[in-house]
Design a protein around this motif. Sequence first.
Motif, mmCIF file in Angstrom:
data_model
loop_
_atom_site.group_PDB
_atom_site.id
_atom_site.type_symbol
_atom_site.label_atom_id
_atom_site.label_comp_id
_atom_site.label_asym_id
_atom_site.label_seq_id
_atom_site.Cartn_x
_atom_site.Cartn_y
_atom_site.Cartn_z
ATOM 1 N N GLU A 54 6.310 -7.305 -13.785
ATOM 2 C CA GLU A 54 5.384 -7.925 -14.731
ATOM 3 C C GLU A 54 3.927 -7.614 -14.411
ATOM 4 O OE1 GLU A 54 6.541 -12.028 -14.736
ATOM 5 O OE2 GLU A 54 8.221 -11.641 -16.099
ATOM 6 N N ALA A 55 3.636 -7.283 -13.164
ATOM 7 C CA ALA A 55 2.261 -6.937 -12.782
ATOM 8 C C ALA A 55 1.886 -5.527 -13.235
ATOM 9 C CB ALA A 55 2.097 -7.051 -11.268
ATOM 10 N N ILE A 56 2.886 -4.699 -13.511
ATOM 11 C CA ILE A 56 2.647 -3.299 -13.898
ATOM 12 C C ILE A 56 2.628 -3.223 -15.416
ATOM 13 C CG2 ILE A 56 3.587 -0.952 -13.785
ATOM 14 C CD1 ILE A 56 4.912 -1.854 -11.102
ATOM 15 N N PRO A 57 1.608 -2.586 -15.993
ATOM 16 C CA PRO A 57 1.540 -2.505 -17.454
ATOM 17 C C PRO A 57 2.693 -1.670 -18.021
ATOM 18 C CG PRO A 57 -0.191 -1.170 -16.447
ATOM 19 C CD PRO A 57 0.492 -1.904 -15.348
ATOM 20 N N ASP A 58 3.086 -1.994 -19.243
ATOM 21 C CA ASP A 58 4.138 -1.237 -19.929
ATOM 22 C C ASP A 58 3.663 0.193 -20.173
ATOM 23 O OD1 ASP A 58 5.825 -3.432 -20.081
ATOM 24 O OD2 ASP A 58 4.985 -4.079 -22.003
ATOM 25 N N PHE A 59 4.601 1.142 -20.083
ATOM 26 C CA PHE A 59 4.256 2.534 -20.342
ATOM 27 C C PHE A 59 5.512 3.334 -20.659
ATOM 28 C CE2 PHE A 59 5.380 2.374 -15.918
ATOM 29 C CZ PHE A 59 5.991 3.586 -15.642
ATOM 30 N N LEU A 60 5.349 4.400 -21.420
ATOM 31 C CA LEU A 60 6.429 5.340 -21.706
ATOM 32 C C LEU A 60 6.181 6.680 -21.034
ATOM 33 C CD1 LEU A 60 7.122 4.633 -25.484
ATOM 34 C CD2 LEU A 60 8.496 3.935 -23.512
ATOM 35 N N GLY A 73 -7.407 -3.140 -15.250
ATOM 36 C CA GLY A 73 -8.424 -3.453 -14.257
ATOM 37 C C GLY A 73 -7.933 -4.162 -13.009
ATOM 38 N N VAL A 74 -6.643 -4.327 -12.857
ATOM 39 C CA VAL A 74 -6.078 -4.965 -11.671
ATOM 40 C C VAL A 74 -5.528 -3.870 -10.769
ATOM 41 C CG1 VAL A 74 -4.308 -6.544 -10.821
ATOM 42 C CG2 VAL A 74 -5.485 -7.043 -12.956
ATOM 43 N N LYS A 75 -5.950 -3.878 -9.522
ATOM 44 C CA LYS A 75 -5.498 -2.851 -8.571
ATOM 45 C C LYS A 75 -4.235 -3.317 -7.862
ATOM 46 C CE LYS A 75 -9.369 -0.160 -8.423
ATOM 47 N NZ LYS A 75 -9.519 1.227 -8.361
ATOM 48 N N LEU A 76 -3.217 -2.487 -7.914
ATOM 49 C CA LEU A 76 -1.960 -2.747 -7.219
ATOM 50 C C LEU A 76 -1.750 -1.626 -6.205
ATOM 51 C CD1 LEU A 76 0.227 -3.515 -10.361
ATOM 52 C CD2 LEU A 76 -0.778 -5.176 -8.799
ATOM 53 N N PRO A 77 -1.641 -1.958 -4.928
ATOM 54 C CA PRO A 77 -1.524 -0.922 -3.899
ATOM 55 C C PRO A 77 -0.370 0.056 -4.145
ATOM 56 C CG PRO A 77 -1.809 -3.070 -2.884
ATOM 57 C CD PRO A 77 -1.656 -3.297 -4.350
ATOM 58 N N ILE A 79 0.960 1.016 -7.025
ATOM 59 C CA ILE A 79 0.617 1.928 -8.118
ATOM 60 C C ILE A 79 -0.508 2.863 -7.693
ATOM 61 C CG2 ILE A 79 -0.229 2.076 -10.495
ATOM 62 C CD1 ILE A 79 2.646 1.088 -10.260
ATOM 63 N N GLU A 80 -1.467 2.347 -6.943
ATOM 64 C CA GLU A 80 -2.554 3.193 -6.445
ATOM 65 C C GLU A 80 -1.989 4.363 -5.634
ATOM 66 O OE1 GLU A 80 -6.061 2.946 -6.812
ATOM 67 O OE2 GLU A 80 -5.555 1.494 -8.364
ATOM 68 N N SER A 81 -1.052 4.080 -4.744
ATOM 69 C CA SER A 81 -0.458 5.131 -3.914
ATOM 70 C C SER A 81 0.279 6.156 -4.760
ATOM 71 C CB SER A 81 0.511 4.527 -2.891
ATOM 72 O OG SER A 81 -0.194 3.764 -1.958
ATOM 73 N N VAL A 82 1.031 5.670 -5.727
ATOM 74 C CA VAL A 82 1.764 6.579 -6.620
ATOM 75 C C VAL A 82 0.791 7.454 -7.401
ATOM 76 C CG1 VAL A 82 3.194 6.655 -8.711
ATOM 77 C CG2 VAL A 82 3.809 5.135 -6.836
ATOM 78 N N LEU A 83 -0.242 6.855 -7.960
ATOM 79 C CA LEU A 83 -1.172 7.611 -8.797
ATOM 80 C C LEU A 83 -1.990 8.616 -7.994
ATOM 81 C CD1 LEU A 83 -2.346 4.913 -11.364
ATOM 82 C CD2 LEU A 83 -0.614 6.700 -11.651
ATOM 83 N N VAL A 84 -2.337 8.277 -6.767
ATOM 84 C CA VAL A 84 -3.050 9.236 -5.918
ATOM 85 C C VAL A 84 -2.167 10.448 -5.667
ATOM 86 C CG1 VAL A 84 -3.903 9.644 -3.564
ATOM 87 C CG2 VAL A 84 -4.610 7.616 -4.800
#
Length: 94
Positions: A54-60, A73-77, A79-84
């Motif tokens: 629920e903390a991760i935004p919906d996406f396709l 605008g909410v930082k999740l460690p 997701i940050e690691s994955v996106l980097v």
Amino acid sequence: MSNIFFFGDQTAEQYPLLQKVALRNKNALVQTFSERIGAAIRDEVLKLPRPQREAIPDFLTLNDLVENYFNKGVKLPQIESVLVTVAQLGHYIG
């Protein structure tokens, strides 16, 4: 002699690089990477417990994740690691 790849600072702003990776439609390798990584991330998110999901935004797609995550605008460690990693691998592939 072996090649070593070192992924850099996770505190650096990744949004511009992620946009380039997600929107690079003319490079078949990057496009395939973007499609497959988006599906893989979606599959992994579905395995998380409900409060984490629920903390991760919906996406396709990867592009959806990038836009929705940074707009939230909410930082999740996690997701940050994955996106980097996605940004750096996508940039390397491109």
